[in-house]
Write an enzyme that holds these catalytic residues in place. Sequence first.
Site, short mmCIF file in Angstrom:
data_model
loop_
_atom_site.label_atom_id
_atom_site.label_comp_id
_atom_site.label_asym_id
_atom_site.label_seq_id
_atom_site.Cartn_x
_atom_site.Cartn_y
_atom_site.Cartn_z
N ARG A 179 -42.69 -21.75 -12.86
CA ARG A 179 -42.30 -21.64 -14.27
C ARG A 179 -43.49 -21.74 -15.23
O ARG A 179 -43.44 -21.23 -16.34
CB ARG A 179 -41.30 -22.74 -14.62
CG ARG A 179 -39.91 -22.48 -14.06
CD ARG A 179 -38.97 -23.51 -14.60
NE ARG A 179 -37.62 -23.37 -14.10
CZ ARG A 179 -36.66 -24.25 -14.34
NH1 ARG A 179 -36.90 -25.32 -15.07
NH2 ARG A 179 -35.46 -24.05 -13.87
N ASP B 116 -30.34 -29.57 -29.20
CA ASP B 116 -30.99 -29.50 -27.89
C ASP B 116 -32.47 -29.78 -28.14
O ASP B 116 -32.99 -29.51 -29.23
CB ASP B 116 -30.81 -28.12 -27.26
CG ASP B 116 -31.10 -28.13 -25.77
OD1 ASP B 116 -30.14 -28.09 -24.98
OD2 ASP B 116 -32.29 -28.20 -25.38
C1 LIG Z 1 -28.02 -28.17 -17.83
S1 LIG Z 1 -28.11 -27.92 -19.54
C2 LIG Z 1 -26.48 -28.40 -20.01
C3 LIG Z 1 -25.93 -27.53 -21.07
C4 LIG Z 1 -24.49 -27.85 -21.50
N1 LIG Z 1 -24.39 -29.18 -22.04
C5 LIG Z 1 -23.50 -27.67 -20.38
O1 LIG Z 1 -23.01 -28.66 -19.84
O2 LIG Z 1 -23.20 -26.52 -20.04
C6 LIG Z 1 -29.11 -29.29 -20.06
C7 LIG Z 1 -29.67 -29.15 -21.48
O3 LIG Z 1 -30.20 -30.40 -21.87
C8 LIG Z 1 -31.35 -30.17 -22.65
N2 LIG Z 1 -32.21 -31.39 -22.64
C9 LIG Z 1 -32.99 -31.85 -21.66
N3 LIG Z 1 -33.62 -32.97 -22.06
C10 LIG Z 1 -33.21 -33.22 -23.32
C11 LIG Z 1 -33.49 -34.24 -24.26
N4 LIG Z 1 -34.36 -35.22 -23.99
N5 LIG Z 1 -32.89 -34.19 -25.46
C12 LIG Z 1 -32.00 -33.20 -25.76
N6 LIG Z 1 -31.70 -32.20 -24.91
C13 LIG Z 1 -32.28 -32.22 -23.70
C14 LIG Z 1 -32.01 -28.98 -21.98
O4 LIG Z 1 -32.90 -28.31 -22.84
C15 LIG Z 1 -30.81 -28.15 -21.57
O5 LIG Z 1 -30.51 -27.16 -22.52
#
Ligand SMILES: C[S@@+](CC[C@H](N)C(=O)[O-])C[C@H]1O[C@@H](n2cnc3c(N)ncnc32)[C@H](O)[C@@H]1O
Length: 468
Positions: free
Chosen positions: A32, A140
């Site tokens: 990545r 996010d």
């Molecule tokens: C696997 S996705 C889940 C998306 C959605 N909530 C779902 O369940 O379909 C995880 C998301 O968490 C975000 N993320 C990761 N670390 C984070 C943080 N410290 N604060 C806010 N968002 C975060 C990532 O950028 C990503 O878009």
Amino acid sequence: MSDAELADLKRLVLRLTGIALGDAKRPLLVMRLADRLAHHRLGSFAEYLELIEREGADGPEIGAMIHRVTTHKTDFFREPHHFDYLNDVVLPAALANGCRKPRIWCAAASTGEEPYSLAMVLAGFARRHAGVRPNLLATDIDAKVIETAERGVYGVERMAGVPSSLWQPHVDMGKGKYTGQVRMSPALREMISFRTLNLTDDSWPIEAGFDAIFCRNVLIYFDPETREQIVARLKAMLKPGGWLMLGHAETLQRQSVHFERCRPTIYRLADTSPAAADNQHAGTNERRWPGDPALQRVEIVVGDVHASETPTQVRTLLGSCVSVALWDDVSGIGGMNHFLVPGMSDDGPPGRFGGHALDLLLAQLAELGARPRRLRAKIFGGARTLRSDMGVGEENIAFARSYLEGAGIPIVSERCGGDAALEVYFQTHDGRAFCRRRYGTFAPAGEVRPPRIEFPVLPGSGPRPAQR
Ligand SMILES: C[S@@+](CC[C@H](N)C(=O)[O-])C[C@H]1O[C@@H](n2cnc3c(N)ncnc32)[C@H](O)[C@@H]1O
């Protein structure tokens, strides 16, 4: 990527995002981040990390790196039971409390599929309830996914498997060179505020008071301590009695003492407000429960069903919702539910949820050994608790009556209508019910009523049958 470079990268990611990367992620990280090394013409990951350190926390490269180390897997209506629960329980409860601007926070919104799915449910609910104006915050950590979300354009294949009745009314279908794409409707896009927000930041510039927070499939990336801290802070952002939805692999640990687990991955914050304390009776305040103190006591809220073969008092507090109590005199088996007919999903026939609540009660009673032909019914609730919802209570009552008629179950009494909340204590073994009106909480604005408490006993089945 050497061991030392991997260790440095993991430390940096942990500090910036809270995400605890495992060693197994090395090949993925190499893949990545390779384009970022090429972009900056760097020969090693050590040089890349130096660049990030040099630029500092506000530097331009950090965003690109965060985008590459985070996982964005998401879908429209992913884990669909949460969307039903929002529609059938969370929003009706907000409405029953007089809240016409329910606030929902989607705290890891990724590329937008989750907040738009929430917005579709909210829009459907608002269409059926005049004057309801929901508000949705979608955040996010990753600015790039938030950009995608704000654009609101997706390939139509992203809707595969989602009933078209759920999404089609809320999108514009692409034409010409946009064929095969859908754009979220202006109404949906206007409902949502998109922002970048790092859940591990020391402060969140967000106003508290959410009816529900969807924080799904992000806590799993954090270590247990970070997870605990974030849940404690999410708790502070909820209204008393607000809901927290987690992802399918996430559960509450230490913070669970403050929450009631309503369904798997659905938690409700305890309501400690003075109003709730007044309305709650809970087993802690024995004097508020009428009748025999030796009886088992159970409280139900909207969406719940409770049936029992042992003598139990089932208590609930009704606004415009309805409770149907059923009991079988001979076996002493009975139960009660608490439901709201409006607020059904767009994809189901009217009364889907009410029908479900009654089907469930009947199924539980049958499983415990009650005979359908011996069942008798009482109906409670359906008050006019909000001026603008004049028809809601009536609809609930009419639905309960017609269901019972269809099922051939006689209704022996009703305590329905009015403009005040109704507190009901139903005894499962003999069908007796104690009711009292709760003025004050739900009385129409401008109308002052003295608190009045009455405990009329609705006729039950009389003395226990000899064969018991
Ligand atoms: C696997 S996705 C889940 C998306 C959605 N909530 C779902 O369940 O379909 C995880 C998301 O968490 C975000 N993320 C990761 N670390 C984070 C943080 N410290 N604060 C806010 N968002 C975060 C990532 O950028 C990503 O878009």
